[in-house]
Design a protein around this motif. Structure first.
Motif, mmCIF file in Angstrom:
data_model
loop_
_atom_site.group_PDB
_atom_site.id
_atom_site.type_symbol
_atom_site.label_atom_id
_atom_site.label_comp_id
_atom_site.label_asym_id
_atom_site.label_seq_id
_atom_site.Cartn_x
_atom_site.Cartn_y
_atom_site.Cartn_z
ATOM 1 N N VAL A 257 31.682 -30.583 -19.441
ATOM 2 C CA VAL A 257 31.397 -29.177 -19.753
ATOM 3 C C VAL A 257 32.215 -28.262 -18.846
ATOM 4 O O VAL A 257 32.766 -27.246 -19.291
ATOM 5 C CB VAL A 257 29.892 -28.895 -19.602
ATOM 6 N N TRP A 258 32.313 -28.628 -17.577
ATOM 7 C CA TRP A 258 33.138 -27.868 -16.622
ATOM 8 C C TRP A 258 34.588 -27.832 -17.096
ATOM 9 O O TRP A 258 35.225 -26.768 -17.123
ATOM 10 C CB TRP A 258 33.014 -28.532 -15.252
ATOM 11 N N ALA A 259 35.110 -28.985 -17.503
ATOM 12 C CA ALA A 259 36.496 -29.054 -17.972
ATOM 13 C C ALA A 259 36.690 -28.273 -19.261
ATOM 14 O O ALA A 259 37.738 -27.650 -19.469
ATOM 15 C CB ALA A 259 36.903 -30.511 -18.176
ATOM 16 N N GLY A 293 26.796 -21.945 -9.048
ATOM 17 C CA GLY A 293 26.398 -23.335 -9.180
ATOM 18 C C GLY A 293 25.162 -23.651 -8.368
ATOM 19 O O GLY A 293 24.399 -24.581 -8.702
ATOM 20 N N SER A 294 24.907 -22.901 -7.286
ATOM 21 C CA SER A 294 23.723 -23.140 -6.453
ATOM 22 C C SER A 294 22.426 -22.853 -7.204
ATOM 23 O O SER A 294 21.347 -23.268 -6.765
ATOM 24 C CB SER A 294 23.789 -22.284 -5.191
ATOM 25 N N LEU A 295 22.517 -22.122 -8.326
ATOM 26 C CA LEU A 295 21.322 -21.809 -9.123
ATOM 27 C C LEU A 295 21.044 -22.872 -10.185
ATOM 28 O O LEU A 295 20.029 -22.795 -10.894
ATOM 29 C CB LEU A 295 21.496 -20.452 -9.804
ATOM 30 N N GLY A 296 21.931 -23.843 -10.317
ATOM 31 C CA GLY A 296 21.772 -24.868 -11.353
ATOM 32 C C GLY A 296 20.776 -25.927 -10.938
ATOM 33 O O GLY A 296 21.142 -27.053 -10.568
ATOM 34 N N VAL A 297 19.485 -25.601 -11.004
ATOM 35 C CA VAL A 297 18.431 -26.503 -10.510
ATOM 36 C C VAL A 297 18.112 -27.629 -11.490
ATOM 37 O O VAL A 297 17.361 -28.545 -11.152
ATOM 38 C CB VAL A 297 17.156 -25.703 -10.186
ATOM 39 N N THR A 298 18.636 -27.560 -12.698
ATOM 40 C CA THR A 298 18.551 -28.673 -13.643
ATOM 41 C C THR A 298 19.963 -29.010 -14.088
ATOM 42 O O THR A 298 20.890 -28.195 -13.923
ATOM 43 C CB THR A 298 17.701 -28.320 -14.876
ATOM 44 N N TRP A 300 21.278 -29.159 -17.003
ATOM 45 C CA TRP A 300 21.847 -28.321 -18.053
ATOM 46 C C TRP A 300 22.146 -26.909 -17.533
ATOM 47 O O TRP A 300 23.113 -26.281 -17.966
ATOM 48 C CB TRP A 300 20.941 -28.276 -19.283
ATOM 49 N N LEU A 301 21.337 -26.419 -16.572
ATOM 50 C CA LEU A 301 21.683 -25.139 -15.951
ATOM 51 C C LEU A 301 22.956 -25.272 -15.120
ATOM 52 O O LEU A 301 23.805 -24.363 -15.107
ATOM 53 C CB LEU A 301 20.531 -24.666 -15.064
ATOM 54 N N LEU A 302 23.087 -26.406 -14.437
ATOM 55 C CA LEU A 302 24.299 -26.648 -13.662
ATOM 56 C C LEU A 302 25.514 -26.728 -14.588
ATOM 57 O O LEU A 302 26.592 -26.208 -14.258
ATOM 58 C CB LEU A 302 24.160 -27.944 -12.866
ATOM 59 N N MET A 306 28.749 -24.277 -14.321
ATOM 60 C CA MET A 306 30.089 -24.813 -14.110
ATOM 61 C C MET A 306 31.022 -24.487 -15.271
ATOM 62 O O MET A 306 32.234 -24.379 -15.089
ATOM 63 C CB MET A 306 30.037 -26.320 -13.871
ATOM 64 N N MET A 307 30.469 -24.322 -16.462
ATOM 65 C CA MET A 307 31.305 -23.888 -17.578
ATOM 66 C C MET A 307 31.838 -22.477 -17.299
ATOM 67 O O MET A 307 33.007 -22.173 -17.577
ATOM 68 C CB MET A 307 30.523 -23.904 -18.879
ATOM 69 N N GLY A 308 30.988 -21.623 -16.728
ATOM 70 C CA GLY A 308 31.439 -20.284 -16.354
ATOM 71 C C GLY A 308 32.518 -20.328 -15.292
ATOM 72 O O GLY A 308 33.515 -19.610 -15.362
ATOM 73 N N ALA A 309 32.341 -21.211 -14.286
ATOM 74 C CA ALA A 309 33.365 -21.358 -13.257
ATOM 75 C C ALA A 309 34.645 -21.935 -13.843
ATOM 76 O O ALA A 309 35.758 -21.574 -13.437
ATOM 77 C CB ALA A 309 32.845 -22.249 -12.130
ATOM 78 N N GLY A 310 34.495 -22.827 -14.822
ATOM 79 C CA GLY A 310 35.657 -23.444 -15.447
ATOM 80 C C GLY A 310 36.574 -22.441 -16.125
ATOM 81 O O GLY A 310 37.786 -22.681 -16.235
#
Length: 409
Positions: A257-259, A293-298, A300-302, A306-310
C-alpha cells in the motif's frame, strides 16, 4: 494528470530503452540484495549482525565509488565504464556459493566498487533524450519504474531464496541483473543531448566539483539525505509497528500500500508539467506525512497513513533529480548524480541505527516521530541555505549597481 505527457515521453526510443533495460537490471539487483542477507544467515549460518556487516561493506564501497563511476560516464562513456563491471562482477558472484564469510566480505567490497550505476545511467539517458519541457514527466516515469522494480525484485528474491539454495539464487539474480547492463553496453545509448550543427564546441578543459557545486546543488544533496533517511526510517518503523501489533504476516500488505501511494504520487507529479513545486515543499510533505504513521494503531490505519506518505516518495526523488538537471551542466551531470547517490546512501545508512535505537527505547510510534522529525529538520536546513543564498545574491547585485542594499542592515 496528463496521460498525453507520458505518451509523448514514451515515444522517445532512448526513454524506452532506459525504462526496459533499467527495470530488467534493477529488479533482480534489488532481489539479489535481500538474497545476500538470507545467504549469510541461512546458507552460512551466521547472525543477522554478520549479514548487516556484509551489507554495510557493500554499501560503503558503493557510496565511495558512485561519484567516480559517474565521472567515468561523463568522460569515457557508458560502454568503457561498464565493461570492467561485466568482467569482475560475474566472477565475484559465481564465487559466492563456494567461499566462506571472510572472502564473501572481500567479494562484496569488489562488487560495490564496480557496481553498475543503474540510477545514473537511466537518468542520464532520459535527460539526454527529452527536451526540457518533458523532463519532469520523464524523470517521474523513471522513479515510478524504479519503485516497481523495488516492489517485485525483493519479493521474487525471497521466493527464490526460500525455494532454492541461497548461494545459487544469489548467482542467478546477480547474473540476470548484469544482462541488463550488457544490454546497455550493446545499445550504447547517448548520455548527452546531441549537439546542434550550428552550436560551438565546448573546448574548455574539464574542471572539478567547483565548476558545478553551488547552493542549489548542495541543498539538493541535503534533500537527498532527508529523503533517504525518511524512507529507510519508515521501513524500520513499519516493521516495528507490525511486530508490536502482532500482525507481522500482513507486513507485505502495508508495504504494498505504501508503494502504491508512491506510484500514484509519482505519476501525478509527472503530469504536472506546467507547474513548479519546490523540492523543499515535497521533502517537508514527505516528513510530515511520515509523522502521521505514529497514529496508525491498527494495521489498516497504518496502511492508510503510509499511503499518504507514499504520495511524496517517488515525487521527491524525481524532483531532486530534476533540480540537479537544471543546475548542473550536462558534461558534469554523471558526476553530480553520482554524488547524489552517495548522499542518498548516507541517509540510508544513518536511519537504521538512529531510528532503531529510538524504537528499542521508546517504541515504534516514537520511531515514526523521529524519522519525520529528522526529515523536517533537514528540509528546514536546506530552505535556510537557499534563503541565505538569495539574500547574498541580492546584496551583491545591489552593491554592483552602486546603491546600498536594504538587506545589509
Amino acid at each position: 494528470m496528463q496521460l498525453s505527457a507520458y505518451r509523448a515521453v514514451w515515444a522517445h526510443p532512448v526513454v524506452r530503452q532506459a525504462a526496459i533495460l533499467g527495470f530488467l537490471g534493477k529488479a533482480p539487483w534489488f532481489g539479489a540484495a535481500i538474497i545476500l542477507t538470507l545467504h549469510v544467515v541461512d546458507g552460512l549460518g551466521r547472525s543477522y549482525a554478520a549479514a548487516g556487516l556484509v551489507t554495510a561493506v557493500f554499501t560503503l564501497a558503493t557510496a565511495v565509488s558512485s561519484p567516480w563511476r559517474g565521472r567515468l560516464l561523463d568522460t569515457v562513456g557508458l560502454r568503457r565504464t561498464l565493461i570492467p563491471s561485466l568482467v569482475v562482477l560475474p566472477v565475484a558472484f559465481l564465487a559466492a556459493p563456494f567461499v566462506g564469510y571472510g572472502w564473501l566480505l572481500v567479494a562484496m567490497a569488489a562488487v560495490g566498487l564496480l557496481a553498475v550505476p543503474w540510477f545514473v545511467i537511466t537518468r542520464q539517458m532520459t535527460l539526454a533524450a527529452v527536451p526540457v519541457e518533458q523532463r519532469r514527466t520523464a524523470l517521474a516515469l523513471d522513479s515510478v519504474l524504479t519503485e516497481l522494480a523495488f516492489m517485485f525484485g525483493p519479493l521474487a528474491g525471497v521466493l527464490a531464496a526460500t525455494t532454492w539454495d541461497t548461494g545459487w539464487a544469489l548467482v542467478t539474480f546477480a547474473l540476470l541483473s548484469l544482462l541488463g547492463a550488457l544490454g546497455f553496453v550493446v545499445v550504447n545509448p547517448p548520455l548527452v543531448a546531441p549537439v546542434r550543427p550550428d552550436a560551438a564546441a565546448d573546448a574548455t578543459p574539464r574542471a572539478g566539483m567547483r565548476t558545478w557545486l553551488n547552493r542549489a546543488v548542495a541543498t539538493t544533496f541535503v534533500a537527498n539525505v532527508a529523503i533517504a533517511f525518511t524512507l529507510a526510517g519508515s521501513d524500520l518503523a513499519i516493521v516495528g509497528a507490525m511486530r508490536a501489533m502482532g500482525t507481522t504476516h500482513l507486513l507485505g500488505v502495508v508495504l504494498a500500500v505504501w508503494a502504491s501511494g508512491s506510484l500514484i504520487g509519482g505519476l501525478i507529479y509527472g503530469g504536472l508539467t506546467g507547474r513548479t513545486i519546490p523540492l523543499t515543499f515535497l521533502v517537508a510533505g514527505l516528513a510530515l506525512t511520515t509523522l502521521l504513521g505514529s497514529l496508525g494503531v491498527t494495521w489498516w490505519l497504518l496502511s492508510l497513513a503510509m499511503m499518504g506518505a507514499g504520495l511524496f516518495c517517488a515525487t521527491s526523488l524525481a524532483a531532486a533529480v530534476e533540480r540537479i538537471s537544471h543546475h548542473v551542466p550536462e558534461r558534469y551531470r554523471g558526476e553530480a548524480l553520482g554524488w547524489q547517490g552517495t548522499f542518498a546512501t548516507a541517509g540510508n545508512a544513518l536511519a537504521p541505527p538512529v531510528v532503531g535505537w529510538v524504537i528499542d527505547h521508546q517504541g515504534w510510534q516514537a520511531g515514526f516521530l523521529a524519522t519525520g522529525g529528522v526529515g523536517l529538520l533537514l528540509a528546514a536546513l536546506g530552505w535556510l541555505v537557499l534563503v541565505a543564498g538569495v539574500r547574498t545574491r541580492r546584496r551583491i547585485h545591489a552593491t554592483q549597481r552602486g546603491r546600498p542594499s536594504s538587506l545589509s542592515a
